[in-house]
Motif scaffolding. Sequence first.
Motif, PDB file in Angstrom:
ATOM      1  N   THR A   1       0.802  -1.251   0.068  1.00 39.50           N
ATOM      2  CA  THR A   1      -0.107   0.138   0.120  1.00 39.50           C
ATOM      3  C   THR A   1       0.868   1.184  -0.139  1.00 39.50           C
ATOM      4  O   THR A   1       1.974   1.274   0.260  1.00 39.50           O
ATOM      5  CB  THR A   1      -1.018   0.061   1.271  1.00 39.50           C
ATOM      6  N   LEU A   2       0.260   2.402  -0.045  1.00 45.43           N
ATOM      7  CA  LEU A   2       0.782   3.799  -0.290  1.00 45.43           C
ATOM      8  C   LEU A   2       1.864   3.915  -1.366  1.00 45.43           C
ATOM      9  O   LEU A   2       2.986   4.174  -1.063  1.00 45.43           O
ATOM     10  CB  LEU A   2       1.621   3.922   1.069  1.00 45.43           C
ATOM     11  N   VAL A   3       1.475   3.413  -2.615  1.00 49.02           N
ATOM     12  CA  VAL A   3       2.328   3.455  -3.736  1.00 49.02           C
ATOM     13  C   VAL A   3       1.776   4.508  -4.478  1.00 49.02           C
ATOM     14  O   VAL A   3       0.884   4.769  -4.930  1.00 49.02           O
ATOM     15  CB  VAL A   3       2.212   1.974  -4.369  1.00 49.02           C
ATOM     16  N   PHE A   4       2.949   5.373  -4.828  1.00 49.03           N
ATOM     17  CA  PHE A   4       2.527   6.769  -5.663  1.00 49.03           C
ATOM     18  C   PHE A   4       3.249   6.855  -6.972  1.00 49.03           C
ATOM     19  O   PHE A   4       3.159   7.920  -7.610  1.00 49.03           O
ATOM     20  CB  PHE A   4       2.750   7.940  -4.788  1.00 49.03           C
ATOM     21  N   SER A   5       4.182   5.822  -7.238  1.00 48.15           N
ATOM     22  CA  SER A   5       5.056   6.183  -8.351  1.00 48.15           C
ATOM     23  C   SER A   5       5.169   4.620  -9.087  1.00 48.15           C
ATOM     24  O   SER A   5       5.324   3.579  -8.531  1.00 48.15           O
ATOM     25  CB  SER A   5       6.367   6.744  -8.054  1.00 48.15           C
ATOM     26  N   PRO A   6       5.596   4.755 -10.367  1.00 49.00           N
ATOM     27  CA  PRO A   6       5.835   3.595 -11.255  1.00 49.00           C
ATOM     28  C   PRO A   6       7.080   2.853 -10.599  1.00 49.00           C
ATOM     29  O   PRO A   6       7.155   1.524 -10.465  1.00 49.00           O
ATOM     30  CB  PRO A   6       6.036   3.984 -12.738  1.00 49.00           C
ATOM     31  N   ALA A   7       8.063   3.671  -9.923  1.00 48.03           N
ATOM     32  CA  ALA A   7       9.257   3.036  -9.382  1.00 48.03           C
ATOM     33  C   ALA A   7       8.973   2.351  -8.086  1.00 48.03           C
ATOM     34  O   ALA A   7       9.657   1.138  -8.060  1.00 48.03           O
ATOM     35  CB  ALA A   7      10.444   4.191  -9.173  1.00 48.03           C
ATOM     36  N   GLN A   8       8.162   2.904  -7.460  1.00 48.27           N
ATOM     37  CA  GLN A   8       7.866   2.157  -6.129  1.00 48.27           C
ATOM     38  C   GLN A   8       6.966   0.930  -6.350  1.00 48.27           C
ATOM     39  O   GLN A   8       7.217  -0.168  -6.181  1.00 48.27           O
ATOM     40  CB  GLN A   8       6.923   2.858  -5.550  1.00 48.27           C
ATOM     41  N   ALA A   9       6.070   0.942  -7.430  1.00 51.65           N
ATOM     42  CA  ALA A   9       5.510  -0.313  -8.082  1.00 51.65           C
ATOM     43  C   ALA A   9       6.389  -1.397  -8.493  1.00 51.65           C
ATOM     44  O   ALA A   9       5.940  -2.628  -8.159  1.00 51.65           O
ATOM     45  CB  ALA A   9       4.391   0.171  -9.245  1.00 51.65           C
ATOM     46  N   LEU A  10       7.503  -1.087  -9.249  1.00 52.92           N
ATOM     47  CA  LEU A  10       8.479  -1.931  -9.688  1.00 52.92           C
ATOM     48  C   LEU A  10       9.005  -2.772  -8.517  1.00 52.92           C
ATOM     49  O   LEU A  10       9.169  -3.960  -8.532  1.00 52.92           O
ATOM     50  CB  LEU A  10       9.460  -1.162 -10.514  1.00 52.92           C
ATOM     51  N   LEU A  11       9.306  -2.008  -7.400  1.00 49.14           N
ATOM     52  CA  LEU A  11       9.899  -2.647  -6.138  1.00 49.14           C
ATOM     53  C   LEU A  11       8.947  -3.698  -5.618  1.00 49.14           C
ATOM     54  O   LEU A  11       9.171  -4.853  -5.293  1.00 49.14           O
ATOM     55  CB  LEU A  11      10.388  -1.492  -5.256  1.00 49.14           C
ATOM     56  N   ALA A  12       7.589  -3.280  -5.477  1.00 52.22           N
ATOM     57  CA  ALA A  12       6.539  -3.953  -5.026  1.00 52.22           C
ATOM     58  C   ALA A  12       6.361  -5.207  -5.872  1.00 52.22           C
ATOM     59  O   ALA A  12       6.296  -6.438  -5.277  1.00 52.22           O
ATOM     60  CB  ALA A  12       5.438  -3.259  -4.933  1.00 52.22           C
ATOM     61  N   ALA A  13       6.457  -5.296  -7.103  1.00 52.40           N
ATOM     62  CA  ALA A  13       6.122  -6.382  -7.857  1.00 52.40           C
ATOM     63  C   ALA A  13       7.554  -7.439  -7.749  1.00 52.40           C
ATOM     64  O   ALA A  13       7.278  -8.496  -7.564  1.00 52.40           O
ATOM     65  CB  ALA A  13       6.286  -5.939  -9.569  1.00 52.40           C
ATOM     66  N   LYS A  14       8.665  -6.626  -7.671  1.00 47.38           N
ATOM     67  CA  LYS A  14       9.751  -7.608  -7.606  1.00 47.38           C
ATOM     68  C   LYS A  14       9.826  -8.313  -6.134  1.00 47.38           C
ATOM     69  O   LYS A  14      10.341  -9.418  -6.143  1.00 47.38           O
ATOM     70  CB  LYS A  14      11.130  -6.850  -7.653  1.00 47.38           C
TER      71      LYS A  14
ATOM     72  N   ARG B   1      -2.431   8.892 -14.461  1.00 42.37           N
ATOM     73  CA  ARG B   1      -1.200   8.545 -15.110  1.00 42.37           C
ATOM     74  C   ARG B   1      -0.328   7.566 -14.817  1.00 42.37           C
ATOM     75  O   ARG B   1       0.216   6.686 -15.468  1.00 42.37           O
ATOM     76  CB  ARG B   1      -0.339   9.930 -15.454  1.00 42.37           C
ATOM     77  N   THR B   2      -0.209   7.423 -13.384  1.00 40.10           N
ATOM     78  CA  THR B   2       0.639   6.364 -12.620  1.00 40.10           C
ATOM     79  C   THR B   2       0.116   4.972 -12.957  1.00 40.10           C
ATOM     80  O   THR B   2       0.781   4.090 -13.098  1.00 40.10           O
ATOM     81  CB  THR B   2       0.877   6.770 -11.230  1.00 40.10           C
ATOM     82  N   ILE B   3      -1.315   4.981 -12.716  1.00 41.09           N
ATOM     83  CA  ILE B   3      -1.952   3.655 -13.228  1.00 41.09           C
ATOM     84  C   ILE B   3      -1.765   3.104 -14.287  1.00 41.09           C
ATOM     85  O   ILE B   3      -1.220   2.001 -14.855  1.00 41.09           O
ATOM     86  CB  ILE B   3      -3.586   3.939 -12.985  1.00 41.09           C
ATOM     87  N   GLU B   4      -1.733   4.091 -15.492  1.00 37.26           N
ATOM     88  CA  GLU B   4      -1.365   3.429 -17.198  1.00 37.26           C
ATOM     89  C   GLU B   4       0.067   3.184 -16.867  1.00 37.26           C
ATOM     90  O   GLU B   4       0.356   2.064 -17.708  1.00 37.26           O
ATOM     91  CB  GLU B   4      -1.285   4.714 -17.974  1.00 37.26           C
ATOM     92  N   GLU B   5       1.055   3.601 -16.287  1.00 35.88           N
ATOM     93  CA  GLU B   5       2.351   3.302 -16.148  1.00 35.88           C
ATOM     94  C   GLU B   5       2.528   1.996 -15.505  1.00 35.88           C
ATOM     95  O   GLU B   5       3.450   1.247 -16.001  1.00 35.88           O
ATOM     96  CB  GLU B   5       3.319   4.571 -15.674  1.00 35.88           C
ATOM     97  N   VAL B   6       1.795   1.782 -14.484  1.00 41.78           N
ATOM     98  CA  VAL B   6       2.176   0.591 -13.679  1.00 41.78           C
ATOM     99  C   VAL B   6       1.303  -0.645 -14.413  1.00 41.78           C
ATOM    100  O   VAL B   6       1.996  -1.913 -14.485  1.00 41.78           O
ATOM    101  CB  VAL B   6       1.532   1.002 -12.129  1.00 41.78           C
ATOM    102  N   VAL B   7       0.280  -0.331 -14.976  1.00 43.03           N
ATOM    103  CA  VAL B   7      -0.350  -1.470 -15.814  1.00 43.03           C
ATOM    104  C   VAL B   7       0.644  -1.891 -16.845  1.00 43.03           C
ATOM    105  O   VAL B   7       0.919  -3.122 -17.065  1.00 43.03           O
ATOM    106  CB  VAL B   7      -1.757  -1.196 -16.145  1.00 43.03           C
ATOM    107  N   HIS B   8       1.182  -0.925 -17.328  1.00 46.69           N
ATOM    108  CA  HIS B   8       1.997  -1.177 -18.585  1.00 46.69           C
ATOM    109  C   HIS B   8       3.236  -2.059 -18.078  1.00 46.69           C
ATOM    110  O   HIS B   8       3.993  -3.082 -18.665  1.00 46.69           O
ATOM    111  CB  HIS B   8       2.436   0.019 -19.275  1.00 46.69           C
ATOM    112  N   MET B   9       3.810  -1.567 -16.870  1.00 47.09           N
ATOM    113  CA  MET B   9       4.972  -2.338 -16.341  1.00 47.09           C
ATOM    114  C   MET B   9       4.849  -3.647 -15.934  1.00 47.09           C
ATOM    115  O   MET B   9       5.568  -4.464 -16.480  1.00 47.09           O
ATOM    116  CB  MET B   9       5.484  -1.318 -15.109  1.00 47.09           C
TER     117      MET B   9
END
Length: 223
Positions: A108-121, A143-151
């Motif tokens: 939780t409390l993810v606000f950027s694609p970079a943070q989302a990448l760490l969570a996924a890893k 915009r962040t949702i779009e980038e995270v879905v893409h990632m």
Amino acid sequence: MKLFVDTGQVEEVQQAAEWGIIDGVTTNPSLIAKAGRDFKETVLAICRLVPSGAVSAEVVGTTTDQMLREAREIASWAPNIVVKIPMTPAGIQATRVLTQEGIRVNMTLVFSPAQALLAAKAGASFISVFVGRVDDVAGEGMRTIEEVVHMVENYGFPSEVLVASIRHPMHVVEAMRLGAHIATMPFKVLEQLFHHPLTDIGLQRFLEDWNRAGLQIFEPVRV
Ligand code: E4P
């Protein structure tokens, strides 16, 4: 797309579950505090209402050891619990350990694609990306949702992108357009999804026409 209700109010979960359209529930410490009931009692009541849905319950510890201890306790309460862990270095470390133990994590409390990448890893089952809080400060949460879905799709991570901090029905529609896996929303927004003025007007006209013609579905009972 899965629909979750974001609440600590058991009565709201009950109503949403009766409609038969929710796939899970998210809570957070603020929502649980607002509901004013015991944490475990509330989470267990919610788990019973959505036995085949994912129910997120959050830790409050801030070190990896505290998070692990709390997460193992919370996860032991019911099989459909997903433990919510905040996006911090300690949280990432805890997530890696918990996922290896077979405990599902909602980061939780993810606000950027970079943070989302760490969570996924780290192996998070759900990545909760907050949109409303970003929009509140004149940012573009979607915009962040779009980038995270893409990632997630680009690299084939098994994590599901959960759109959190939803404020209104258009956030849900945008999440759907962008291919997000889950949207969690306050009960009020879930209710708003039902409404369209043309539905109300259309139904009223159908019933008026039907009644004016004196029609019936069931044959009158003869005595
Ligand atoms: C997510 O799971 C959070 O509980 C929630 O969506 C936060 O929403 P808020 O920004 O309205 O507090």
